[in-house]
Design a protein around this motif. Structure first.
Motif, PDB file in Angstrom:
ATOM      1  N   VAL A 168      31.123  31.239  52.990  1.00 29.58           N
ATOM      2  CA  VAL A 168      31.216  30.247  54.064  1.00 29.58           C
ATOM      3  C   VAL A 168      30.936  30.895  55.423  1.00 29.58           C
ATOM      4  CG1 VAL A 168      32.795  28.706  55.318  1.00 29.58           C
ATOM      5  CG2 VAL A 168      32.790  28.722  52.819  1.00 29.58           C
ATOM      6  N   ILE A 169      31.481  32.059  55.704  1.00 23.65           N
ATOM      7  CA  ILE A 169      31.357  32.648  57.047  1.00 23.65           C
ATOM      8  C   ILE A 169      30.224  33.648  57.178  1.00 23.65           C
ATOM      9  CG2 ILE A 169      33.789  32.315  57.569  1.00 23.65           C
ATOM     10  CD1 ILE A 169      34.152  35.377  57.172  1.00 23.65           C
ATOM     11  N   GLY A 170      29.619  34.078  56.131  1.00 22.65           N
ATOM     12  CA  GLY A 170      28.621  35.152  56.187  1.00 22.65           C
ATOM     13  C   GLY A 170      27.348  34.756  55.488  1.00 22.65           C
ATOM     14  N   PRO A 171      27.085  35.390  54.414  1.00 24.48           N
ATOM     15  CA  PRO A 171      27.910  36.384  53.718  1.00 24.48           C
ATOM     16  C   PRO A 171      27.810  37.785  54.310  1.00 24.48           C
ATOM     17  CG  PRO A 171      25.964  35.927  52.417  1.00 24.48           C
ATOM     18  CD  PRO A 171      25.908  35.028  53.622  1.00 24.48           C
ATOM     19  N   TYR A 172      26.802  38.035  55.182  1.00 26.23           N
ATOM     20  CA  TYR A 172      26.665  39.361  55.801  1.00 26.23           C
ATOM     21  C   TYR A 172      26.628  39.187  57.309  1.00 26.23           C
ATOM     22  CZ  TYR A 172      25.672  40.671  51.054  1.00 26.23           C
ATOM     23  OH  TYR A 172      25.778  40.841  49.702  1.00 26.23           O
ATOM     24  N   PHE A 173      26.918  40.280  58.024  1.00 27.00           N
ATOM     25  CA  PHE A 173      27.037  40.219  59.477  1.00 27.00           C
ATOM     26  C   PHE A 173      26.161  41.270  60.148  1.00 27.00           C
ATOM     27  CE2 PHE A 173      31.141  39.384  57.400  1.00 27.00           C
ATOM     28  CZ  PHE A 173      31.266  38.041  57.681  1.00 27.00           C
ATOM     29  N   SER A 174      25.751  40.977  61.365  1.00 26.64           N
ATOM     30  CA  SER A 174      25.042  41.951  62.197  1.00 26.64           C
ATOM     31  C   SER A 174      25.966  42.334  63.330  1.00 26.64           C
ATOM     32  CB  SER A 174      23.778  41.357  62.796  1.00 26.64           C
ATOM     33  OG  SER A 174      23.080  40.603  61.875  1.00 26.64           O
ATOM     34  N   GLY A 175      27.040  43.015  62.999  1.00 22.56           N
ATOM     35  CA  GLY A 175      28.016  43.429  64.001  1.00 22.56           C
ATOM     36  C   GLY A 175      29.096  42.377  64.184  1.00 22.56           C
ATOM     37  N   GLY A 176      29.956  42.636  65.162  1.00 18.77           N
ATOM     38  CA  GLY A 176      31.057  41.728  65.458  1.00 18.77           C
ATOM     39  C   GLY A 176      32.405  42.389  65.230  1.00 18.77           C
TER      40      GLY A 176
END
Length: 189
Positions: free
Chosen positions: A35-43
């Protein structure tokens, strides 16, 4: 218990000894990150009621830059330190032993905001609504930020709390997940 995806995929994590801490199941964790990603570029994220640190470590493994872990139990704190070291994430982590309310007040003094806040309090002592009000009133969630609440499936949280709006909710067996997004307040009203 293990890291599901990212740079530490498959790494087993130690659980907190005893019955006081209930780890998030892999199924619920996978749903949460889909729901929230599934992967991120920082944060940056806050893992309040961190337990073993599994949610914050999963977020770091999937690309977040920094996570603050908070738990009031000394066994949990030791387990979090162990799991962070196991994943070589010490430089991306801060760990504090404190209760949730005091930790939020300490964070407030540091002028921090978070892209993601994980709230997974003990089910028998739910304080989610009060914590959501405090987070919203004190601008601890960044614009476009998300708060993820894990709770028993019989807990019903309000659709809106100030400028926090419920974006999604669902039940996964006996566990409920509720996601809030920060919405911008209307100017000039």
């Amino acid at each position: 218990m293990r890291v599901i995806s990212g740079t530490c995929k498959g790494r087993p994590l130690k659980a907190v000894r005893g019955n006081e801490t209930r780890p998030t199941t892999d199924k619920v964790k996978e749903t949460m990150f889909n729901v929230i990603g599934p992967y991120f570029s920082g944060g940056r994220a806050l893992d309040l009621f961190a337990g073993s640190g599994g949610l914050g470590i999963e977020a770091l493994s999937r690309g977040l830059d920094h996570v603050i872990f908070v738990d009031r139990d000394s066994s949990a704190i030791q387990t979090i330190h162990h799991n962070i070291a196991l994943c070589n994430m010490e430089e991306k982590s801060e760990v504090f032993r404190n209760n949730a309310e005091r930790a939020l007040k300490a964070i407030l003094k540091r002028n921090l905001t978070f892209d993601y806040i994980f709230l997974d309090p003990p089910y028998r002592k739910q304080k989610l609504e009060g914590l959501l009000h405090f987070i919203e009133n004190n601008n601890l969630i960044a614009t476009q930020g998300t708060i993820i609440c894990e709770h028993s499936n019989d807990v019903i949280l309000p659709p809106k709390i100030g400028n926090l709006e419920q974006a999604k909710k669902g039940d996964y067996g006996s566990i409920g997940l509720t996601f809030y997004h920060l919405i911008e307040s209307e100017k000039g009203v």
